[in-house]
Enzyme design. Structure first.
Site, PDB file in Angstrom:
ATOM      1  N   CYS A 303     -34.090  13.792-134.214  1.00 62.72           N
ATOM      2  CA  CYS A 303     -34.498  12.398-134.459  1.00 62.72           C
ATOM      3  C   CYS A 303     -34.186  11.473-133.299  1.00 62.72           C
ATOM      4  CB  CYS A 303     -33.832  11.889-135.725  1.00 62.72           C
ATOM      5  SG  CYS A 303     -32.037  11.986-135.638  1.00 62.72           S
ATOM      6  N   GLU A 399     -43.969   8.585-133.239  1.00 63.02           N
ATOM      7  CA  GLU A 399     -43.025   9.705-133.142  1.00 63.02           C
ATOM      8  C   GLU A 399     -43.797  11.023-133.276  1.00 63.02           C
ATOM      9  OE1 GLU A 399     -40.525  10.545-136.592  1.00 63.02           O
ATOM     10  OE2 GLU A 399     -38.840  11.044-135.302  1.00 63.02           O
TER      11      GLU A 399
HETATM   12  P1  NAD Z   1     -39.595  13.955-144.703  1.00 61.35           P
HETATM   13  O1  NAD Z   1     -39.496  12.474-144.845  1.00 61.35           O
HETATM   14  O2  NAD Z   1     -40.933  14.586-144.839  1.00 61.35           O
HETATM   15  O3  NAD Z   1     -38.663  14.688-145.793  1.00 61.35           O
HETATM   16  C1  NAD Z   1     -37.285  14.418-145.888  1.00 61.35           C
HETATM   17  C2  NAD Z   1     -36.814  14.778-147.286  1.00 61.35           C
HETATM   18  O4  NAD Z   1     -37.411  13.890-148.238  1.00 61.35           O
HETATM   19  C3  NAD Z   1     -37.168  16.181-147.745  1.00 61.35           C
HETATM   20  O5  NAD Z   1     -36.079  16.729-148.459  1.00 61.35           O
HETATM   21  C4  NAD Z   1     -38.344  15.950-148.677  1.00 61.35           C
HETATM   22  O6  NAD Z   1     -38.527  16.943-149.674  1.00 61.35           O
HETATM   23  C5  NAD Z   1     -37.945  14.632-149.327  1.00 61.35           C
HETATM   24  N1  NAD Z   1     -39.067  13.854-149.895  1.00 61.35           N
HETATM   25  C6  NAD Z   1     -40.378  13.947-149.599  1.00 61.35           C
HETATM   26  N2  NAD Z   1     -41.075  13.028-150.330  1.00 61.35           N
HETATM   27  C7  NAD Z   1     -40.173  12.357-151.090  1.00 61.35           C
HETATM   28  C8  NAD Z   1     -40.261  11.288-152.024  1.00 61.35           C
HETATM   29  N3  NAD Z   1     -41.430  10.719-152.323  1.00 61.35           N
HETATM   30  N4  NAD Z   1     -39.137  10.843-152.600  1.00 61.35           N
HETATM   31  C9  NAD Z   1     -37.933  11.388-152.292  1.00 61.35           C
HETATM   32  N5  NAD Z   1     -37.780  12.408-151.408  1.00 61.35           N
HETATM   33  C10 NAD Z   1     -38.891  12.884-150.809  1.00 61.35           C
HETATM   34  O7  NAD Z   1     -38.932  14.312-143.301  1.00 61.35           O
HETATM   35  P2  NAD Z   1     -38.866  15.731-142.573  1.00 61.35           P
HETATM   36  O8  NAD Z   1     -40.229  16.087-142.100  1.00 61.35           O
HETATM   37  O9  NAD Z   1     -38.113  16.695-143.437  1.00 61.35           O
HETATM   38  O10 NAD Z   1     -37.919  15.379-141.323  1.00 61.35           O
HETATM   39  C11 NAD Z   1     -38.393  14.864-140.125  1.00 61.35           C
HETATM   40  C12 NAD Z   1     -38.115  13.374-140.030  1.00 61.35           C
HETATM   41  O11 NAD Z   1     -36.737  13.111-140.255  1.00 61.35           O
HETATM   42  C13 NAD Z   1     -38.407  12.824-138.644  1.00 61.35           C
HETATM   43  O12 NAD Z   1     -39.099  11.598-138.766  1.00 61.35           O
HETATM   44  C14 NAD Z   1     -37.035  12.604-138.051  1.00 61.35           C
HETATM   45  O13 NAD Z   1     -36.988  11.612-137.041  1.00 61.35           O
HETATM   46  C15 NAD Z   1     -36.241  12.228-139.249  1.00 61.35           C
HETATM   47  N6  NAD Z   1     -34.799  12.455-139.035  1.00 61.35           N
HETATM   48  C16 NAD Z   1     -33.959  11.383-138.909  1.00 61.35           C
HETATM   49  C17 NAD Z   1     -32.597  11.584-138.662  1.00 61.35           C
HETATM   50  C18 NAD Z   1     -31.625  10.419-138.515  1.00 61.35           C
HETATM   51  O14 NAD Z   1     -30.420  10.642-138.621  1.00 61.35           O
HETATM   52  N7  NAD Z   1     -32.089   9.202-138.268  1.00 61.35           N
HETATM   53  C19 NAD Z   1     -32.090  12.888-138.577  1.00 61.35           C
HETATM   54  C20 NAD Z   1     -32.981  13.947-138.718  1.00 61.35           C
HETATM   55  C21 NAD Z   1     -34.323  13.722-138.960  1.00 61.35           C
END
Ligand code: NAD
Length: 495
Positions: A303, A399
């Site tokens: 991230c 991103e």
């Molecule tokens: P995502 O938002 O697709 O999913 C994250 C989590 O949310 C998963 O467990 C997913 O099942 C869940 N989810 C999906 N829809 C949901 C809903 N409607 N309600 C509740 N939960 C739901 O993200 P991803 O693809 O798994 O991860 C990549 C993203 O995460 C990138 O944008 C990255 O920058 C970010 N990220 C941020 C940090 C930080 O510390 N700022 C760290 C790692 C990753």
């Protein structure tokens, strides 16, 4: 190629019908819907995992609620710290098994899980464990008038908020899960954690180790499955706080749902489009080494990784030439291939998304190097460097969360600051220079939760981490997490 041999315990775990972990036990419901977990290194199915039913999620929340009001809630701060330290010891003792489980489903290099994710999880846990005995309120002397000699005293208490719902992404599922587990348990909260459906394995093993470490049943529950479990948790009346890490669109939906559910506290750690600025005095070799270490590690799926490079015009050509040469020479291979320097993307959907970016970049003639898929069957692509077509180029805005880095030259500091801040995001940023005065002048002008100097992305448990602008709300680590996992209660006394 030298492939890490799979531990027999890892194979047993994959064959063990994994599901969820509720109230101190692994649960795979009979007749439950099962979802496939893939190995991105070869696109094969690693295992099938039971999707937690609504009833099982309900049980997990009830177990966490009981543990909050019972076993864990009544555990003294000192013993909470002891248990978390024991969990850290057990992670160390089972490090290779955890590293393999994490690498297999995420595509992350076994070097990275062995040398960074697993050992850093231990460091974070021990750091948090130390805070358990240091959470306190304040005393104050009220200024209320005294008519008949009465006096007043006041103090505040920091009280655990209750049951926390943790929702985590796939990129560092073990370490990000540990951040949420450690924050919640240190403060006396209990937790229901929903890992990403792409990487549901390593945290299940952590939950087993937590019980072995003496963390009572119900204090930590893992419910596996899709985002709909996240929605169920957020809407649940017993959830006192939601701690979410993931993408911006999901984070916005999570934030809205939490507020409308019950004005539920929510922290959001979201995406970034992080700038790195290389000033005129940088050494070309050091700059290239720094970019390789931070922008392309885990195939750019980090991230805080730099995706925008602003390089002083005098150094652009030299840095891009050297960087392209190094990227072109990287050895590509699967997550368990110990000789590989660059691995697969984490899943097919993400691979397709990155190929979409490549198509745009190729059509606009922006590719300096890379920009193509690599032969499968895993989800491999070339590490890629693009040139921006002006400061408003879409590749400087969106991103990609992949190995796509975009370069733009700059001439002076004011222009640099304007371009670095021209983003909806504000997670991390870096400045690379040996001119301390310049760095110190730039730091306050940069809109980001963290500014690194001559480094990028490195996280430390003592240093708060989180985003400004569209990158999130709240901070993890340092002492900042305590405010998010505890409620401040004021007490006033007359005597
Ligand atoms: P995502 O938002 O697709 O999913 C994250 C989590 O949310 C998963 O467990 C997913 O099942 C869940 N989810 C999906 N829809 C949901 C809903 N409607 N309600 C509740 N939960 C739901 O993200 P991803 O693809 O798994 O991860 C990549 C993203 O995460 C990138 O944008 C990255 O920058 C970010 N990220 C941020 C940090 C930080 O510390 N700022 C760290 C790692 C990753």
């Amino acid at each position: 190629m030298s492939e890490t041999p799979l531990l027999s315990s890892v194979q047993r775990f994959l064959d063990s019908d994994p599901g969820s972990f509720v109230d101190g036990q692994r649960v795979s419901e009979s007749g439950a819907e099962r979802f496939e977990v893939y190995n991105p290194s070869n696109a094969s199915v690693l295992t099938l995992v039971s999707h937690a039913s609504e009833a099982l999620v309900e049980r997990a929340v009830e177990a966490a609620h009981s543990a909050f009001h019972g076993s864990w809630g009544s555990t003294s701060p000192y013993l909470r710290g002891v248990a978390l330290n024991r969990l850290a010891d057990l992670i160390e003792a089972n490090a290779e098994e955890l590293a393999q489980l994490e690498s297999l489903s995420s595509g992350k290099s076994i070097h990275l899980t062995r040398q960074l994710e697993v050992p850093q999880s231990v460091v974070f846990l021990r750091y948090f464990a130390g805070w358990a005995t240091k959470i306190h309120g304040q005393t104050m002397t009220p200024s209320l008038p005294s008519f008949q000699g009465e006096q007043y005293a006041a103090f505040t208490r920091r009280e655990a908020v209750g049951v926390v719902a943790g929702i985590t992404p796939w990129n560092f599922s073990l370490m990000i899960g540990i951040w949420k587990i450690a924050s919640a348990l240190t403060c006396g909260c209990t937790l229901v954690l929903k890992p990403s459906e792409f990487t549901p394995l390593s945290l299940l093993r952590i939950a087993e180790l937590a019980v072995e470490a003496g963390i009572p049943a119900g204090a930590l529950n893992i419910v596996n499955g899709s985002g709909r479990i996240g929605q169920q948790l957020i809407g649940h009346k017993r959830i006192a706080k939601v701690s979410f890490t993931g993408s911006v669109p999901t984070g916005v939906a999570v934030g809205k749902a939490a507020i409308s559910a019950n004005l539920t506290r929510v922290t959001l750690e979201l995406g970034g489009k992080n700038p790195a600025a290389f000033l005129a005095d940088v050494d070309v070799d050091a700059a290239v080494e720094g970019i390789l270490q931070t922008a392309y590690v885990h195939q750019g799926q980090v991230c805080a990784a730099p995706e925008r490079l602003y390089i002083h015009r005098s150094k652009v050509e030299a840095i891009c030439a050297k960087l392209s040469e190094r990227l072109g020479a990287m050895k590509v291979g699967g997550a368990l291939d110990e000789s590989a320097q660059f691995g697969p993307l984490a899943n097919k959907a993400h691979h397709d998304k990155i190929l979409g970016f490549f198509a745009q970049a190729n059509a606009r003639g922006q590719v300096i190097c890379g920009g193509k898929p690599l032969p499968g069957p895993g989800y491999f692509v070339q590490p890629t460097l693009l040139k921006a077509l002006g400061e408003h180029d879409p590749f400087l805005q969106e991103e990609t969360f992949g190995p796509i880095v975009t370069v733009l030259p700059f001439d002076d500091e004011d222009e640099l600051v304007r371009m670095m801040n021209d983003s909806p995001f504000g997670l991390g940023a870096s400045v690379w220079t040996n001119d301390l005065a310049k760095a110190m002048r730039l730091i306050p002008r940069i809109e980001a939760g963290t500014v690194w100097v001559n480094m990028h992305t490195f996280l430390d448990p003592a240093v708060p981490f989180g985003g400004v602008k569209g990158s999130g709300i709240g901070r993890e680590f340092g002492s900042a997490f305590i405010d998010d996992y505890t409620e401040l209660k004021s007490v006033m006394m007359r005597f």
